[in-house]
Design a protein around this motif. Structure first.
Motif, PDB file in Angstrom:
ATOM      1  N   ASP A  39       0.729  -1.231  -0.392  1.00 56.34           N
ATOM      2  CA  ASP A  39      -0.196  -0.092  -0.195  1.00 56.34           C
ATOM      3  C   ASP A  39       1.014   1.579   0.148  1.00 56.34           C
ATOM      4  O   ASP A  39       1.576   1.158   1.177  1.00 56.34           O
ATOM      5  N   PRO A  40       0.987   1.695  -1.145  1.00 56.33           N
ATOM      6  CA  PRO A  40       2.005   3.151  -1.125  1.00 56.33           C
ATOM      7  C   PRO A  40       1.251   4.030  -0.962  1.00 56.33           C
ATOM      8  O   PRO A  40       2.321   4.905   0.177  1.00 56.33           O
ATOM      9  N   GLU A  41       0.367   3.993  -0.381  1.00 59.98           N
ATOM     10  CA  GLU A  41      -0.239   5.679   1.008  1.00 59.98           C
ATOM     11  C   GLU A  41       0.388   5.273   2.565  1.00 59.98           C
ATOM     12  O   GLU A  41       1.014   6.196   2.691  1.00 59.98           O
ATOM     13  N   THR A  42       0.313   3.769   3.221  1.00 58.47           N
ATOM     14  CA  THR A  42       1.057   3.769   4.161  1.00 58.47           C
ATOM     15  C   THR A  42       2.119   3.421   4.508  1.00 58.47           C
ATOM     16  O   THR A  42       2.319   3.506   5.222  1.00 58.47           O
ATOM     17  N   GLY A  43       2.605   2.657   3.294  1.00 56.15           N
ATOM     18  CA  GLY A  43       4.130   1.973   2.751  1.00 56.15           C
ATOM     19  C   GLY A  43       4.206   1.222   3.890  1.00 56.15           C
ATOM     20  O   GLY A  43       5.593   0.327   3.915  1.00 56.15           O
ATOM     21  N   VAL A  44       2.954   0.202   3.819  1.00 56.15           N
ATOM     22  CA  VAL A  44       3.347  -1.231   4.386  1.00 56.15           C
ATOM     23  C   VAL A  44       3.392  -2.159   2.875  1.00 56.15           C
ATOM     24  O   VAL A  44       2.321  -2.147   2.446  1.00 56.15           O
ATOM     25  N   VAL A  45       4.586  -3.180   3.514  1.00 60.04           N
ATOM     26  CA  VAL A  45       4.396  -4.390   2.317  1.00 60.04           C
ATOM     27  C   VAL A  45       3.896  -5.453   2.994  1.00 60.04           C
ATOM     28  O   VAL A  45       4.735  -6.142   4.426  1.00 60.04           O
ATOM     29  N   TYR A  46       3.626  -6.231   2.635  1.00 63.00           N
ATOM     30  CA  TYR A  46       3.095  -7.605   3.072  1.00 63.00           C
ATOM     31  C   TYR A  46       3.966  -8.608   2.190  1.00 63.00           C
ATOM     32  O   TYR A  46       3.890  -8.593   0.880  1.00 63.00           O
ATOM     33  N   CYS A  47       4.236  -9.500   2.665  1.00 60.37           N
ATOM     34  CA  CYS A  47       4.931 -10.649   2.429  1.00 60.37           C
ATOM     35  C   CYS A  47       4.900 -12.208   2.870  1.00 60.37           C
ATOM     36  O   CYS A  47       4.752 -12.650   3.707  1.00 60.37           O
ATOM     37  N   LEU A  48       4.497 -12.747   1.272  1.00 60.65           N
ATOM     38  CA  LEU A  48       3.571 -14.532   1.837  1.00 60.65           C
ATOM     39  C   LEU A  48       4.984 -15.162   0.990  1.00 60.65           C
ATOM     40  O   LEU A  48       5.322 -15.377   0.274  1.00 60.65           O
ATOM     41  N   SER A  49       5.721 -16.601   2.416  1.00 59.81           N
ATOM     42  CA  SER A  49       6.759 -16.980   2.158  1.00 59.81           C
ATOM     43  C   SER A  49       5.976 -18.058   2.703  1.00 59.81           C
ATOM     44  O   SER A  49       5.452 -18.345   3.871  1.00 59.81           O
ATOM     45  N   GLU A  50       7.043 -19.656   2.749  1.00 60.93           N
ATOM     46  CA  GLU A  50       7.168 -20.141   2.981  1.00 60.93           C
ATOM     47  C   GLU A  50       7.991 -20.693   2.907  1.00 60.93           C
ATOM     48  O   GLU A  50       9.360 -20.509   2.158  1.00 60.93           O
ATOM     49  N   ALA A  51       8.563 -21.246   4.720  1.00 62.48           N
ATOM     50  CA  ALA A  51      10.036 -21.168   4.878  1.00 62.48           C
ATOM     51  C   ALA A  51      10.369 -22.197   6.169  1.00 62.48           C
ATOM     52  O   ALA A  51       9.103 -22.238   6.605  1.00 62.48           O
ATOM     53  N   PRO A  52      11.417 -22.832   6.437  1.00 58.20           N
ATOM     54  CA  PRO A  52      11.867 -23.618   7.621  1.00 58.20           C
ATOM     55  C   PRO A  52      11.267 -22.807   8.264  1.00 58.20           C
ATOM     56  O   PRO A  52      11.180 -23.229   9.940  1.00 58.20           O
ATOM     57  N   THR A  53      11.846 -21.528   8.933  1.00 57.58           N
ATOM     58  CA  THR A  53      12.268 -20.492   9.746  1.00 57.58           C
ATOM     59  C   THR A  53      11.966 -18.771   9.794  1.00 57.58           C
ATOM     60  O   THR A  53      11.584 -18.551   8.226  1.00 57.58           O
ATOM     61  N   ALA A  54      11.068 -18.309  10.492  1.00 61.29           N
ATOM     62  CA  ALA A  54      11.434 -17.435  10.563  1.00 61.29           C
ATOM     63  C   ALA A  54      12.432 -16.452  10.510  1.00 61.29           C
ATOM     64  O   ALA A  54      13.106 -15.248   9.747  1.00 61.29           O
ATOM     65  N   ASP A  55      13.463 -16.935  10.818  1.00 61.71           N
ATOM     66  CA  ASP A  55      15.064 -16.207  10.893  1.00 61.71           C
ATOM     67  C   ASP A  55      15.682 -16.473   9.453  1.00 61.71           C
ATOM     68  O   ASP A  55      16.075 -15.606   8.906  1.00 61.71           O
ATOM     69  N   ALA A  56      15.378 -17.810   8.542  1.00 64.39           N
ATOM     70  CA  ALA A  56      15.936 -17.759   7.670  1.00 64.39           C
ATOM     71  C   ALA A  56      14.992 -16.440   6.652  1.00 64.39           C
ATOM     72  O   ALA A  56      15.539 -16.090   5.793  1.00 64.39           O
ATOM     73  N   VAL A  57      13.482 -16.110   6.856  1.00 64.46           N
ATOM     74  CA  VAL A  57      12.996 -15.420   6.364  1.00 64.46           C
ATOM     75  C   VAL A  57      13.798 -13.518   6.506  1.00 64.46           C
ATOM     76  O   VAL A  57      14.088 -13.219   5.091  1.00 64.46           O
ATOM     77  N   GLN A  58      13.601 -14.011   7.626  1.00 64.57           N
ATOM     78  CA  GLN A  58      14.237 -12.244   7.954  1.00 64.57           C
ATOM     79  C   GLN A  58      15.855 -12.136   6.952  1.00 64.57           C
ATOM     80  O   GLN A  58      16.158 -11.198   7.135  1.00 64.57           O
ATOM     81  N   ARG A  59      16.437 -13.563   7.129  1.00 68.04           N
ATOM     82  CA  ARG A  59      17.890 -13.166   6.700  1.00 68.04           C
ATOM     83  C   ARG A  59      17.757 -12.664   5.175  1.00 68.04           C
ATOM     84  O   ARG A  59      19.032 -12.133   4.759  1.00 68.04           O
TER      85      ARG A  59
END
Length: 78
Positions: A39-59
């Protein structure tokens, strides 16, 4: 599902470039980024993923230059 804040004014091209940066290196952490919304107006971005851990996504997001502000594991679906 992860959330990025502070991306006001993000364009479709910007979102695609960020998503492509994730896709280029996702295999190194066993992550599969499936979709991104913004949403460009609020500056919020959402990403959907499948991953072994949240840390893997963050890395991956950190290495791609856009660390997530929140990561939510979603284990139930209907």
């Amino acid at each position: 599902m992860d959330v990025h804040r502070g991306m006001s004014g993000i364009s479709a091209e910007d979102l695609n470039q960020a998503h492509q940066a994730d896709l280029q290196i996702q295999d190194e952490e066993g992550v599969v980024f499936e979709h991104a919304w913004a949403d460009p107006e609020t500056g919020v971005v959402y990403c959907l993923s499948e991953a072994p851990t949240a840390d893997a996504v963050q890395r991956i997001h950190q290495r791609a230059g856009h660390p997530a502000d929140e990561i939510h594991a979603v284990s139930l679906e209907v």
